[in-house]
Design a protein around this motif. Structure first.
Motif, PDB file in Angstrom:
ATOM      1  N   UNK A 172       0.826  -1.207   0.000  1.00  0.00           N
ATOM      2  CA  UNK A 172       0.000   0.000   0.000  1.00  0.00           C
ATOM      3  C   UNK A 172       0.859   1.255   0.000  1.00  0.00           C
ATOM      4  N   UNK A 173       0.363   2.299  -0.615  1.00  0.00           N
ATOM      5  CA  UNK A 173       1.039   3.586  -0.583  1.00  0.00           C
ATOM      6  C   UNK A 173       0.376   4.470   0.453  1.00  0.00           C
ATOM      7  N   UNK A 174       1.151   5.012   1.371  1.00  0.00           N
ATOM      8  CA  UNK A 174       0.611   5.925   2.370  1.00  0.00           C
ATOM      9  C   UNK A 174       1.747   6.716   2.979  1.00  0.00           C
ATOM     10  N   UNK A 175       1.382   7.714   3.763  1.00  0.00           N
ATOM     11  CA  UNK A 175       2.389   8.529   4.435  1.00  0.00           C
ATOM     12  C   UNK A 175       2.235   8.394   5.942  1.00  0.00           C
ATOM     13  N   UNK A 176       3.364   8.428   6.628  1.00  0.00           N
ATOM     14  CA  UNK A 176       3.402   8.333   8.084  1.00  0.00           C
ATOM     15  C   UNK A 176       4.039   9.621   8.598  1.00  0.00           C
ATOM     16  N   UNK A 177       3.267  10.447   9.310  1.00  0.00           N
ATOM     17  CA  UNK A 177       3.842  11.700   9.791  1.00  0.00           C
ATOM     18  C   UNK A 177       4.847  11.468  10.915  1.00  0.00           C
ATOM     19  N   UNK A 178       5.919  12.223  10.872  1.00  0.00           N
ATOM     20  CA  UNK A 178       6.896  12.245  11.957  1.00  0.00           C
ATOM     21  C   UNK A 178       6.723  13.597  12.626  1.00  0.00           C
ATOM     22  N   UNK A 180       4.173  17.945  18.845  1.00  0.00           N
ATOM     23  CA  UNK A 180       3.119  17.325  18.054  1.00  0.00           C
ATOM     24  C   UNK A 180       2.985  17.873  16.649  1.00  0.00           C
ATOM     25  N   UNK A 181       3.826  18.838  16.290  1.00  0.00           N
ATOM     26  CA  UNK A 181       3.762  19.402  14.937  1.00  0.00           C
ATOM     27  C   UNK A 181       4.409  18.430  13.948  1.00  0.00           C
ATOM     28  N   UNK A 182       3.784  18.284  12.794  1.00  0.00           N
ATOM     29  CA  UNK A 182       4.314  17.405  11.754  1.00  0.00           C
ATOM     30  C   UNK A 182       5.496  18.091  11.081  1.00  0.00           C
ATOM     31  N   UNK A 221       5.610  17.168   4.117  1.00  0.00           N
ATOM     32  CA  UNK A 221       4.163  16.949   4.261  1.00  0.00           C
ATOM     33  C   UNK A 221       3.343  17.588   3.148  1.00  0.00           C
ATOM     34  N   UNK A 222       3.710  18.791   2.725  1.00  0.00           N
ATOM     35  CA  UNK A 222       2.913  19.464   1.693  1.00  0.00           C
ATOM     36  C   UNK A 222       3.024  18.787   0.327  1.00  0.00           C
ATOM     37  N   UNK A 223       4.029  17.924   0.140  1.00  0.00           N
ATOM     38  CA  UNK A 223       4.184  17.198  -1.119  1.00  0.00           C
ATOM     39  C   UNK A 223       3.559  15.807  -1.073  1.00  0.00           C
ATOM     40  N   UNK A 224       2.934  15.452   0.042  1.00  0.00           N
ATOM     41  CA  UNK A 224       2.419  14.094   0.209  1.00  0.00           C
ATOM     42  C   UNK A 224       0.906  14.060   0.395  1.00  0.00           C
TER      43      UNK A 224
END
Length: 141
Positions: free
Chosen positions: A84-90, A95-97, A113-116
């Motif tokens: 699966x394709x997905x993004x995982x925030x760090x 708590x800010x991404x 983040x803005x590119x995902x």
């Protein structure tokens, strides 16, 4: 026991038994598990029938504690679905991404983040948190 993509697993919880499918397993990261939105009142028979990957909620879930405590068993295996394709925030301590890990085509890479925004978001969830969340929404069988 080492989990592999395509393993059908059962996880025993205080609220019942969850069934899931290991969708992807990357070294050093929790497995991507597709969880069926059903809590069973009793253990499931092994071998398990194949699961429809499109009907599962995908989460990243560390299962080490469940494995060590004997609350996880592999019921069978099926052909692994496409990774699966997905993004995982760090996130930072507040708590800010700050950036995303991107899982796409079986590879991990970094992306801002803005590119995902085109990929679904998947948070890493503790088993206890997931079960509590599912207990209110899942069907009982």
């Amino acid at each position: 026991m080492s989990l592999r993509a395509g393993d059908i697993v059962e996880i025993e919880t205080p609220q019942g038994w969850l069934q899931g499918l290991v969708m992807a397993q990357e070294a050093g990261y929790p497995p991507a598990i597709g969880v069926a939105m059903v809590l069973h009142d009793a253990p499931l028979p092994a071998p398990a029938a194949p699961l429809d990957p499109t009907a599962l909620q995908v989460v990243l879930m560390p299962l080490d504690r469940a494995q060590l405590a004997g609350h996880l068993r592999v019921l069978g295996a099926q052909r692994p679905p496409p990774s699966p394709g997905f993004r995982v925030p760090v996130r930072d301590r507040a708590g800010a991404e700050i950036y995303d890990w991107i899982w796409q085509a079986g590879r991990l890479r970094l992306r801002r983040p803005e590119d995902a925004d085109d990929l679904p978001l998947r948070e890493i969830r503790a088993l206890d948190d997931l079960v509590e969340d599912l207990a209110g929404r899942a069907k009982r069988r």
